[in-house]
Design an enzyme around this catalytic site. Structure first.
Site, PDB file in Angstrom:
ATOM      1  N   GLN A 190      70.071  50.020   9.086  1.00 16.04           N
ATOM      2  CA  GLN A 190      69.506  49.402   7.953  1.00 16.04           C
ATOM      3  C   GLN A 190      70.326  48.968   7.007  1.00 16.04           C
ATOM      4  O   GLN A 190      71.008  49.832   6.561  1.00 16.04           O
ATOM      5  CB  GLN A 190      68.229  50.286   7.785  1.00 16.04           C
ATOM      6  CG  GLN A 190      66.920  49.394   7.294  1.00 16.04           C
ATOM      7  CD  GLN A 190      67.111  49.191   5.727  1.00 16.04           C
ATOM      8  OE1 GLN A 190      67.878  50.050   4.981  1.00 16.04           O
ATOM      9  NE2 GLN A 190      66.403  48.283   4.948  1.00 16.04           N
ATOM     10  N   SER A 241      70.372  49.519   3.820  1.00 16.23           N
ATOM     11  CA  SER A 241      70.469  50.543   2.661  1.00 16.23           C
ATOM     12  C   SER A 241      71.723  51.416   3.210  1.00 16.23           C
ATOM     13  O   SER A 241      71.960  52.347   2.371  1.00 16.23           O
ATOM     14  CB  SER A 241      69.236  51.038   2.333  1.00 16.23           C
ATOM     15  OG  SER A 241      68.847  51.696   3.206  1.00 16.23           O
ATOM     16  N   LYS A 242      72.176  51.806   4.347  1.00 12.96           N
ATOM     17  CA  LYS A 242      72.784  52.799   4.961  1.00 12.96           C
ATOM     18  C   LYS A 242      74.228  52.560   4.597  1.00 12.96           C
ATOM     19  O   LYS A 242      74.739  51.682   4.401  1.00 12.96           O
ATOM     20  CB  LYS A 242      72.358  52.936   6.670  1.00 12.96           C
ATOM     21  CG  LYS A 242      70.964  53.255   6.903  1.00 12.96           C
ATOM     22  CD  LYS A 242      70.647  54.594   6.288  1.00 12.96           C
ATOM     23  CE  LYS A 242      69.112  55.083   6.871  1.00 12.96           C
ATOM     24  NZ  LYS A 242      67.911  54.087   6.535  1.00 12.96           N
ATOM     25  N   ASN A 243      74.843  53.873   5.021  1.00  5.96           N
ATOM     26  CA  ASN A 243      76.447  53.870   4.618  1.00  5.96           C
ATOM     27  C   ASN A 243      77.076  52.969   5.315  1.00  5.96           C
ATOM     28  O   ASN A 243      78.259  52.510   4.912  1.00  5.96           O
ATOM     29  CB  ASN A 243      76.984  55.320   4.650  1.00  5.96           C
ATOM     30  CG  ASN A 243      76.311  56.155   3.877  1.00  5.96           C
ATOM     31  OD1 ASN A 243      75.029  56.212   3.022  1.00  5.96           O
ATOM     32  ND2 ASN A 243      77.024  57.458   3.359  1.00  5.96           N
ATOM     33  N   TRP A 292      75.160  46.939  -2.987  1.00 13.23           N
ATOM     34  CA  TRP A 292      75.362  47.575  -1.546  1.00 13.23           C
ATOM     35  C   TRP A 292      74.346  46.901  -0.717  1.00 13.23           C
ATOM     36  O   TRP A 292      73.269  46.768  -0.896  1.00 13.23           O
ATOM     37  CB  TRP A 292      75.135  49.111  -1.668  1.00 13.23           C
ATOM     38  CG  TRP A 292      75.404  49.660  -0.301  1.00 13.23           C
ATOM     39  CD1 TRP A 292      74.570  49.942   0.572  1.00 13.23           C
ATOM     40  CD2 TRP A 292      76.722  49.977   0.112  1.00 13.23           C
ATOM     41  NE1 TRP A 292      75.264  50.436   1.825  1.00 13.23           N
ATOM     42  CE2 TRP A 292      76.608  50.417   1.748  1.00 13.23           C
ATOM     43  CE3 TRP A 292      78.137  49.599  -0.427  1.00 13.23           C
ATOM     44  CZ2 TRP A 292      77.800  50.681   2.209  1.00 13.23           C
ATOM     45  CZ3 TRP A 292      79.084  49.820   0.489  1.00 13.23           C
ATOM     46  CH2 TRP A 292      78.997  50.663   1.705  1.00 13.23           C
TER      47      TRP A 292
END
Length: 432
Positions: A197, A199-201, A22
């Site tokens: 950012q 790491s976000k969805n 991801w």
């Protein structure tokens, strides 16, 4: 009963199955970025259509916002929104005691004092009752956080804010796509902010943020703020005049194009995530002594982070500190291949920057402006402290739309550890 991996048994999640990428970077994302590199519109102050303006339009259209302003990151979005709302020296801003540090720092950047309120024990969001207790004559804004992707209780928060005439700024950094009573989070208060950012969805290729609002004047103030206080309009030659205090919080075209490409796949990803995570949580909910993440009725949780609370009494551990059970479960589950971790090691008011009032200049501004006593490490916020003491999280691995098989293995690991309940109890007692 299978032998626990921590004691030499075979892990429930084989090592070759543990990787879950991801974000997913597809050919369309690469093409979008290359197209911008081959063009001449890399920044948001370029006259005419550019990738930043296109993302703003795409985001507003996708989720139903009146206005969207793209900025360099989610923290900048919070500060710009507070500035546009007129928050400044001498003001107090109520924020939850459990959140990322940026939620508490944003008021300080405006020379306002963050006032912390406790959280709900199930949604982990701002507790409306404690919020109302914290309101004073100096309260100038409220920042509810839709933590982990779960909408806060906006009906009650907005009602409290309306009674006191206080604007609400929604921190939806972790919650793009979440809804509350049919409305997208970020559209309920005066304004909302998102983080892009990586790491976000819905990510960008690094850092990025968005502000949303239904107020055209507020949106214009945010645009001025991100660009040195200047007015940048299509067809209007740049005059380099600052019409108010501003910053350089612009997003670049590469970030915008990447996110616009990711946005086209969001609905498909979200449907897959809801199915995968729903099945995973349904299995875990059957285990005694575990509270799985949930959401308020008639709201949509987007599962950015999965937080689980553990009850020592269910393991026959009355009197054993919850930290002992938490650390034991973390050790055993990680050995089985489940990447359990803590999210936030302390309540925000325990952070050194707030305890020692490490703000601006001599005299510890902004606290010195209001005469506010500041925070004291260890005081108050009992629910926040309980949640931190007895919970663990899963982050990122579940965001991949094809993570269903991996989550099934995670569920196998939980069931394996729970089947060894006597061993868990023995280890937790020793850890205490």
């Amino acid at each position: 009963m299978s032998k626990l991996a921590a004691f030499g048994g075979t892990a429930a999640v084989p090592k070759h199955r543990r990787r879950s990428e991801w974000p997913l970077v597809e050919d369309d994302d690469r093409k979008a970025v290359i197209t911008v590199l081959d063009g001449a519109r890399l920044v948001s102050d370029t006259d005419g259509e550019n990738p930043v303006a296109a993302l703003e339009q795409d985001w507003a259209r996708q989720f139903g916002y009146g206005h969207c302003v793209a900025v360099s990151n989610g923290t900048a979005a919070l500060s710009l929104a507070l500035s546009a709302l007129g928050i400044g020296p001498g003001d107090e801003v109520i924020v939850p005691a459990l959140s990322f540090i940026a939620t508490g720092l944003a008021p300080v950047h405006q020379m306002a004092v963050p006032v912390f309120a406790d959280i709900d024990p199930v949604t982990f969001n701002l507790d409306p009752d404690d919020l109302e207790r914290r309101i004073t004559a100096r309260t100038a804004a409220i920042i509810p956080v839709h933590l982990h992707g779960a909408p806060a209780d906006m009906d009650r928060i907005m009602a409290i804010a309306a009674r006191h005439g206080i604007p609400v700024l929604e921190d939806a950094a972790q919650a793009p796509g979440a809804t509350h009573r049919g409305r997208p989070v970020g559209s309920i208060g005066a304004a909302g902010v998102f983080s892009l950012q990586v790491s976000k969805n819905i990510p960008t290729c690094g850092e990025g943020g968005l502000l949303v609002t239904g107020d055209a004047d507020l949106a214009a103030a945010m645009r001025r703020g991100r660009q040195f206080g200047e007015v940048i309009e299509a067809g209007r030659e740049r005059d380099y005049v600052s019409y108010g205090l501003g910053w350089n919080h612009k997003m670049n075209g590469l970030q915008a194009a990447f996110t616009s490409s990711q946005l086209t796949r969001f609905e498909d990803y979200e449907r897959a995530r809801q199915a995968n995570i729903g099945a995973f949580l349904a299995r875990l909910a059957k285990l005694p002594g575990i509270q799985v993440p949930t959401a308020l009725a008639d709201t949509t949780h987007v599962w950015h982070i999965l937080r689980f609370r553990f009850d020592p009494a269910a393991f026959g551990l009355d009197g054993v500190p919850p930290e002992a059970l938490r650390s034991t479960l973390r050790r055993l589950l990680r050995a089985e291949g489940v990447p359990m971790s803590q999210y936030q090691l302390m309540p925000l008011p325990d952070q050194k920057v707030f305890v020692d009032r490490l703000g601006f200049g001599v005299g510890h501004h902004p606290w010195a402006l209001t005469g506010a006593p500041g925070t004291v490490a260890g005081e108050g916020y009992p629910v926040t402290r309980e949640v931190i003491a007895d919970s663990l999280t899963i982050q990122k691995r579940h965001l991949h739309p094809e993570a269903g098989d991996l989550l099934a293995l995670y569920a196998d690991a939980f069931e394996k550890v729970w089947a060894a309940g006597d061993m868990v109890a023995t280890l937790a007692k020793a850890a205490s």
